[in-house]
Design a protein around this motif. Structure first.
Motif, PDB file in Angstrom:
ATOM      1  N   THR A  85      31.807   0.436  -0.630  1.00  0.00           N
ATOM      2  CA  THR A  85      30.805   0.702   0.377  1.00  0.00           C
ATOM      3  C   THR A  85      29.465   0.407  -0.230  1.00  0.00           C
ATOM      4  O   THR A  85      29.149   0.496  -1.370  1.00  0.00           O
ATOM      5  N   GLU A  86      28.667  -0.092   0.590  1.00  0.00           N
ATOM      6  CA  GLU A  86      27.080  -0.319   0.186  1.00  0.00           C
ATOM      7  C   GLU A  86      27.076  -1.171  -0.984  1.00  0.00           C
ATOM      8  O   GLU A  86      26.113  -0.983  -1.657  1.00  0.00           O
ATOM      9  N   ILE A  87      27.637  -2.531  -0.889  1.00  0.00           N
ATOM     10  CA  ILE A  87      27.987  -3.197  -1.997  1.00  0.00           C
ATOM     11  C   ILE A  87      26.778  -3.679  -2.604  1.00  0.00           C
ATOM     12  O   ILE A  87      26.593  -3.893  -3.807  1.00  0.00           O
ATOM     13  N   ALA A  88      25.743  -4.186  -1.697  1.00  0.00           N
ATOM     14  CA  ALA A  88      24.654  -4.971  -1.920  1.00  0.00           C
ATOM     15  C   ALA A  88      23.757  -4.063  -2.910  1.00  0.00           C
ATOM     16  O   ALA A  88      22.987  -4.595  -3.778  1.00  0.00           O
ATOM     17  N   ARG A  89      23.683  -2.631  -2.509  1.00  0.00           N
ATOM     18  CA  ARG A  89      23.049  -1.847  -3.656  1.00  0.00           C
ATOM     19  C   ARG A  89      23.379  -1.953  -5.077  1.00  0.00           C
ATOM     20  O   ARG A  89      22.520  -1.536  -5.880  1.00  0.00           O
ATOM     21  N   GLU A  90      24.481  -2.109  -5.216  1.00  0.00           N
ATOM     22  CA  GLU A  90      25.095  -2.205  -6.708  1.00  0.00           C
ATOM     23  C   GLU A  90      25.082  -3.595  -7.437  1.00  0.00           C
ATOM     24  O   GLU A  90      25.064  -3.745  -8.785  1.00  0.00           O
ATOM     25  N   ALA A  91      23.985  -4.572  -6.847  1.00  0.00           N
ATOM     26  CA  ALA A  91      23.694  -5.767  -7.432  1.00  0.00           C
ATOM     27  C   ALA A  91      22.616  -5.560  -7.882  1.00  0.00           C
ATOM     28  O   ALA A  91      21.580  -6.354  -7.890  1.00  0.00           O
TER      29      ALA A  91
END
Length: 328
Positions: A85-91
């Motif tokens: 979840t909330e994958i864009a935060r992990e970039a």
């Protein structure tokens, strides 16, 4: 003959990764070693935190190393990015730079669930075939047009491999095990997993339309398939009916009987569902989302959106963001 040196997999566990795709990726490797009596595969777990990674259900997994570990990924190793979840935060810059270094060093790069988003953000899927969970497909396609995106359960394109999420990781790993150890042992691993059907890269992610809607009616399924394939430029109900070999009145009765709504209403809800995914998963403007979902007027789009979801697209974008990509 298989190499005597185990093929090593490095699983990059990002914060809020989904547990099932990760477990479905690592367990086939363990079972392959067990079935063959030889450690053909090894693995380690790494993550940005360096000590533990917490998945989307709150469970913590102990890591073997952080991204600053002195033990590099070797040539021929496989890196699997496990997203959630909330994958864009992990970039983040450390994550993207780490992945680029491993790719330059000759490692094969893979991803399960929304991990493909991070590989794409790092530029490691440019010009490559890939897949991602169906819920994230539209947002990914808009964000990364340079990636050749498919809706299959997994894609293996040279030294790039992606699985859509859920149990699709099993199928990707069985595919890789088969390449190394052959079909007989792969079938034994599948039996141990109670995985009665081994899917290929030609199998699609979602249930068939009749299974999804709970109705087995060929004409109804045909019309719904055409609707889903034409969200940006909707086809009129009259044309849909004509192309399906029935009158508009027959089509209306068909939808009312089996889906308790008109064809127009069903089509509208399908387009709005796509719009909601785009709002949550991309930085597209409201007008761009409207156009991509078949609405030529932003005001009409906003009115229809509010009627279905109880909030305007503007408020939805305010409470959500592209950082919510990956609500799987």
């Amino acid at each position: 003959m298989p190499s005597e040196t185990p093929r090593r997999f490095t699983f990059l566990l990002l914060n809020r990764f989904t547990l099932m795709p990760f477990a479905a990726a690592i367990e086939p490797l363990r079972l392959a070693n067990r079935a063959s009596g030889v450690a053909h595969f090894s693995w380690r777990l790494v993550g940005p935190a360096g000590d533990v990674a917490t998945c989307s259900n709150g469970t913590s997994v102990r890591l073997d190393a952080g991204l600053d570990s002195e033990a590099p990924v070797g040539r021929g190793d496989v890196v699997i990015v496990c997203g959630g979840t909330e994958i864009a935060r992990e970039a983040t810059k450390p994550v993207l730079n780490w992945l680029r270094r491993q790719a330059r060093g000759g490692a094969a790069m893979g991803a399960v669930c929304t991990g493909a988003w991070i590989l794409a953000e790092a530029g490691l899927l440019d010009g490559r075939k890939a897949t991602i969970h169906w819920e994230n497909h539209d947002g990914f396609a808009e964000a990364f047009p340079e990636v050749d995106l498919f809706r299959s359960v997994f894609v293996h394109d040279g030294n790039r491999m992606t699985a859509a999420g859920g149990t699709a990781s099993v199928d990707l790993m069985l595919h890789l095990i088969s390449e190394t150890l052959g079909d007989a042992l792969t079938a034994e691993v599948a039996d141990q997993l109670l995985h009665t059907t081994i899917r290929s890269d030609q199998d699609r992610q979602r249930l068939s339309i009749p299974t999804r809607i709970g109705v087995r009616h060929p004409r109804l399924s045909t019309v719904i398939a055409r609707m889903e394939a034409n969200l940006e430029e909707p086809i009129s109900p009259a044309q849909l009916a004509s192309d399906a070999g029935m009158s508009a009145r027959q089509l209306e009765r068909l939808f009312r009987r089996y889906l308790n709504r008109s064809p127009k209403r069903y089509y509208m809800e399908t387009r709005l569902a796509r719009a909601r995914n785009l709002l949550m998963q991309t930085e597209m403007s409201i007008i761009e989302v409207a156009l991509a979902s078949g609405f030529s007027s932003p005001s009409h789009f906003s009115k229809c959106y509010r009627a279905l979801y109880g909030s305007t697209p503007y408020r939805e974008r305010g409470t959500g963001s592209a950082s919510k990509a990956g609500q799987v």
